[in-house]
Scaffold this motif. Structure first.
Motif, PDB file in Angstrom:
ATOM      1  N   MET A   1       0.842  -1.168   0.000  1.00  0.00           N
ATOM      2  CA  MET A   1       0.000   0.000   0.000  1.00  0.00           C
ATOM      3  C   MET A   1       0.892   1.238   0.000  1.00  0.00           C
ATOM      4  SD  MET A   1      -3.487   0.252   1.522  1.00  0.00           S
ATOM      5  CE  MET A   1      -4.505   1.512   0.898  1.00  0.00           C
ATOM      6  N   SER A   2       0.455   2.256  -0.704  1.00  0.00           N
ATOM      7  CA  SER A   2       1.254   3.479  -0.785  1.00  0.00           C
ATOM      8  C   SER A   2       0.368   4.709  -0.725  1.00  0.00           C
ATOM      9  CB  SER A   2       2.065   3.478  -2.088  1.00  0.00           C
ATOM     10  OG  SER A   2       1.201   3.493  -3.200  1.00  0.00           O
ATOM     11  N   HIS A   3       1.033   5.841  -0.533  1.00  0.00           N
ATOM     12  CA  HIS A   3       0.350   7.136  -0.516  1.00  0.00           C
ATOM     13  C   HIS A   3       0.993   7.983  -1.603  1.00  0.00           C
ATOM     14  CE1 HIS A   3      -2.097  10.267   1.356  1.00  0.00           C
ATOM     15  NE2 HIS A   3      -1.108  11.079   1.041  1.00  0.00           N
ATOM     16  N   ASP A   4       0.196   8.416  -2.563  1.00  0.00           N
ATOM     17  CA  ASP A   4       0.707   9.189  -3.684  1.00  0.00           C
ATOM     18  C   ASP A   4       0.466  10.678  -3.473  1.00  0.00           C
ATOM     19  OD1 ASP A   4       1.159   6.693  -4.707  1.00  0.00           O
ATOM     20  OD2 ASP A   4      -0.506   6.756  -6.126  1.00  0.00           O
ATOM     21  N   LEU A   5       1.355  11.483  -3.994  1.00  0.00           N
ATOM     22  CA  LEU A   5       1.220  12.939  -3.980  1.00  0.00           C
ATOM     23  C   LEU A   5       1.784  13.497  -5.287  1.00  0.00           C
ATOM     24  CD1 LEU A   5       2.444  13.816  -0.370  1.00  0.00           C
ATOM     25  CD2 LEU A   5       0.091  13.964  -1.222  1.00  0.00           C
ATOM     26  N   GLY A   6       1.160  14.540  -5.789  1.00  0.00           N
ATOM     27  CA  GLY A   6       1.670  15.242  -6.955  1.00  0.00           C
ATOM     28  C   GLY A   6       2.067  16.652  -6.555  1.00  0.00           C
ATOM     29  N   PHE A   7       3.184  17.123  -7.071  1.00  0.00           N
ATOM     30  CA  PHE A   7       3.679  18.465  -6.783  1.00  0.00           C
ATOM     31  C   PHE A   7       3.833  19.214  -8.106  1.00  0.00           C
ATOM     32  CE2 PHE A   7       5.202  15.553  -3.571  1.00  0.00           C
ATOM     33  CZ  PHE A   7       4.765  16.159  -2.406  1.00  0.00           C
ATOM     34  N   PHE A   8       3.330  20.436  -8.136  1.00  0.00           N
ATOM     35  CA  PHE A   8       3.308  21.232  -9.351  1.00  0.00           C
ATOM     36  C   PHE A   8       3.802  22.646  -9.054  1.00  0.00           C
ATOM     37  CE2 PHE A   8       0.196  17.929  -9.656  1.00  0.00           C
ATOM     38  CZ  PHE A   8       0.212  17.523 -10.981  1.00  0.00           C
ATOM     39  N   SER A   9       4.500  23.243 -10.014  1.00  0.00           N
ATOM     40  CA  SER A   9       4.867  24.655  -9.894  1.00  0.00           C
ATOM     41  C   SER A   9       3.597  25.471  -9.744  1.00  0.00           C
ATOM     42  CB  SER A   9       5.599  25.130 -11.156  1.00  0.00           C
ATOM     43  OG  SER A   9       6.849  24.532 -11.271  1.00  0.00           O
ATOM     44  N   VAL A  10       3.735  26.596  -9.076  1.00  0.00           N
ATOM     45  CA  VAL A  10       2.588  27.486  -8.892  1.00  0.00           C
ATOM     46  C   VAL A  10       2.268  28.166 -10.219  1.00  0.00           C
ATOM     47  CG1 VAL A  10       1.760  29.553  -7.719  1.00  0.00           C
ATOM     48  CG2 VAL A  10       3.095  27.860  -6.464  1.00  0.00           C
ATOM     49  N   LYS A  11       0.998  28.157 -10.554  1.00  0.00           N
ATOM     50  CA  LYS A  11       0.501  28.841 -11.747  1.00  0.00           C
ATOM     51  C   LYS A  11      -0.728  29.634 -11.329  1.00  0.00           C
ATOM     52  CE  LYS A  11      -1.657  27.795 -16.147  1.00  0.00           C
ATOM     53  NZ  LYS A  11      -2.105  26.699 -16.995  1.00  0.00           N
ATOM     54  N   GLN A  12      -0.719  30.919 -11.596  1.00  0.00           N
ATOM     55  CA  GLN A  12      -1.830  31.791 -11.230  1.00  0.00           C
ATOM     56  C   GLN A  12      -3.140  31.252 -11.800  1.00  0.00           C
ATOM     57  OE1 GLN A  12      -1.487  34.335  -9.192  1.00  0.00           O
ATOM     58  NE2 GLN A  12      -3.617  34.914  -9.248  1.00  0.00           N
ATOM     59  N   GLY A  13      -4.154  31.155 -10.947  1.00  0.00           N
ATOM     60  CA  GLY A  13      -5.475  30.726 -11.389  1.00  0.00           C
ATOM     61  C   GLY A  13      -5.668  29.223 -11.486  1.00  0.00           C
ATOM     62  N   ALA A  14      -4.665  28.437 -11.083  1.00  0.00           N
ATOM     63  CA  ALA A  14      -4.800  26.980 -11.150  1.00  0.00           C
ATOM     64  C   ALA A  14      -5.959  26.516 -10.274  1.00  0.00           C
ATOM     65  CB  ALA A  14      -3.507  26.304 -10.710  1.00  0.00           C
ATOM     66  N   THR A  15      -6.658  25.491 -10.721  1.00  0.00           N
ATOM     67  CA  THR A  15      -7.796  24.953  -9.989  1.00  0.00           C
ATOM     68  C   THR A  15      -7.578  23.475  -9.702  1.00  0.00           C
ATOM     69  OG1 THR A  15      -8.984  24.329 -11.993  1.00  0.00           O
ATOM     70  CG2 THR A  15      -9.374  26.568 -11.123  1.00  0.00           C
ATOM     71  N   THR A  16      -8.348  22.956  -8.782  1.00  0.00           N
ATOM     72  CA  THR A  16      -8.261  21.533  -8.462  1.00  0.00           C
ATOM     73  C   THR A  16      -8.580  20.687  -9.683  1.00  0.00           C
ATOM     74  OG1 THR A  16      -8.767  21.870  -6.129  1.00  0.00           O
ATOM     75  CG2 THR A  16      -9.218  19.681  -7.013  1.00  0.00           C
ATOM     76  N   SER A  17      -9.604  21.048 -10.437  1.00  0.00           N
ATOM     77  CA  SER A  17      -9.965  20.242 -11.608  1.00  0.00           C
ATOM     78  C   SER A  17      -8.839  20.234 -12.645  1.00  0.00           C
ATOM     79  CB  SER A  17     -11.289  20.708 -12.216  1.00  0.00           C
ATOM     80  OG  SER A  17     -11.251  22.065 -12.536  1.00  0.00           O
ATOM     81  N   GLU A  18      -8.149  21.357 -12.809  1.00  0.00           N
ATOM     82  CA  GLU A  18      -7.023  21.420 -13.745  1.00  0.00           C
ATOM     83  C   GLU A  18      -5.871  20.535 -13.259  1.00  0.00           C
ATOM     84  OE1 GLU A  18      -4.428  24.870 -16.012  1.00  0.00           O
ATOM     85  OE2 GLU A  18      -5.245  25.331 -14.034  1.00  0.00           O
ATOM     86  N   ILE A  19      -5.544  20.635 -11.972  1.00  0.00           N
ATOM     87  CA  ILE A  19      -4.454  19.834 -11.394  1.00  0.00           C
ATOM     88  C   ILE A  19      -4.812  18.347 -11.444  1.00  0.00           C
ATOM     89  CG2 ILE A  19      -3.148  19.362  -9.283  1.00  0.00           C
ATOM     90  CD1 ILE A  19      -2.354  21.990 -10.655  1.00  0.00           C
ATOM     91  N   ARG A  20      -6.049  18.005 -11.119  1.00  0.00           N
ATOM     92  CA  ARG A  20      -6.505  16.615 -11.175  1.00  0.00           C
ATOM     93  C   ARG A  20      -6.318  16.042 -12.580  1.00  0.00           C
ATOM     94  NH1 ARG A  20     -11.652  17.423 -10.562  1.00  0.00           N
ATOM     95  NH2 ARG A  20     -11.593  17.394  -8.292  1.00  0.00           N
ATOM     96  N   SER A  21      -6.725  16.806 -13.569  1.00  0.00           N
ATOM     97  CA  SER A  21      -6.603  16.373 -14.953  1.00  0.00           C
ATOM     98  C   SER A  21      -5.141  16.157 -15.342  1.00  0.00           C
ATOM     99  CB  SER A  21      -7.256  17.401 -15.880  1.00  0.00           C
ATOM    100  OG  SER A  21      -7.108  17.023 -17.225  1.00  0.00           O
ATOM    101  N   LEU A  22      -4.276  17.089 -14.967  1.00  0.00           N
ATOM    102  CA  LEU A  22      -2.845  16.938 -15.244  1.00  0.00           C
ATOM    103  C   LEU A  22      -2.280  15.697 -14.564  1.00  0.00           C
ATOM    104  CD1 LEU A  22      -1.730  20.636 -14.839  1.00  0.00           C
ATOM    105  CD2 LEU A  22      -1.656  19.316 -16.951  1.00  0.00           C
ATOM    106  N   TYR A  23      -2.653  15.507 -13.312  1.00  0.00           N
ATOM    107  CA  TYR A  23      -2.192  14.345 -12.547  1.00  0.00           C
ATOM    108  C   TYR A  23      -2.605  13.047 -13.253  1.00  0.00           C
ATOM    109  CZ  TYR A  23      -1.752  11.031  -8.701  1.00  0.00           C
ATOM    110  OH  TYR A  23      -1.416   9.933  -7.931  1.00  0.00           O
TER     111      TYR A  23
END
Length: 134
Positions: free
Chosen positions: A1-23
Motif C-alpha cells: 500500500m502506498s500514498h501518492d502525492l503530486g507536486f506542481f509549480s505554482v501557476k496563477q489561477g490553477a484549480t483543483t480540476s485542472e491539477i486533477r486532470s494533469l495528474y
C-alpha cells in the motif's frame, strides 16, 4: 500500500480540476505541459538528495527507500508514491521543503489540491460584477 502525492509549480489561477486532470494524464503516461519554476527545481533537487528516486538505487538500497516506485517527473511536476511504513518520516521532510518552496500539492486519495494550507477552488469561478473592484 502506498500514498501518492503530486507536486506542481505554482501557476496563477490553477484549480483543483485542472491539477486533477494533469495528474491523471501524467499517470496515464501522457505528456503534460506545465510551467517550471525555481521553487519546483529546488524542491525536486532537495527531495532527490535526501530520498533518491527508486530507479537510481542499487538492489541493496531499495528496501530502505520510502518510495514504492520511480518518480513520474516532467517540467513543472513530480508525482511520488510513498510506502505507508515510511510516509510519516518522508511526509515530514516534504512538509519542511514545502515551507521553503511554494508549490501546488495534489492529494489523489482525498482528491484535493492545495497551495500551502489553502485548498484550491474546484474550478475557476467568475467574479460577480461588484467584486471586480475588490
Amino acid at each position: 500500500m502506498s500514498h501518492d502525492l503530486g507536486f506542481f509549480s505554482v501557476k496563477q489561477g490553477a484549480t483543483t480540476s485542472e491539477i486533477r486532470s494533469l495528474y491523471q494524464h501524467s499517470c496515464n503516461g501522457d505528456e503534460i505541459s506545465w510551467p517550471r519554476s525555481t521553487a519546483f527545481d529546488s524542491f525536486v533537487a532537495s527531495l532527490e538528495k535526501e530520498y533518491p528516486c527508486l530507479d537510481s538505487l542499487s538492489d541493496d538500497e531499495v528496501d530502505d527507500s520510502p518510495w514504492s516506485c520511480g518518480f513520474d517527473k516532467g517540467d513543472g511536476h513530480i508525482i511520488v508514491s510513498m510506502v505507508f511504513s515510511k510516509a510519516a518520516e518522508t511526509g515530514n521532510y516534504i512538509w519542511g521543503l514545502l515551507e521553503q518552496n511554494e508549490l501546488i500539492v495534489y492529494d489523489p486519495q482525498a482528491d484535493k489540491a492545495y497551495l500551502g494550507k489553502i485548498e484550491l477552488q474546484e474550478s475557476q469561478a467568475t467574479k460577480k460584477w461588484w467584486q471586480f473592484w475588490k
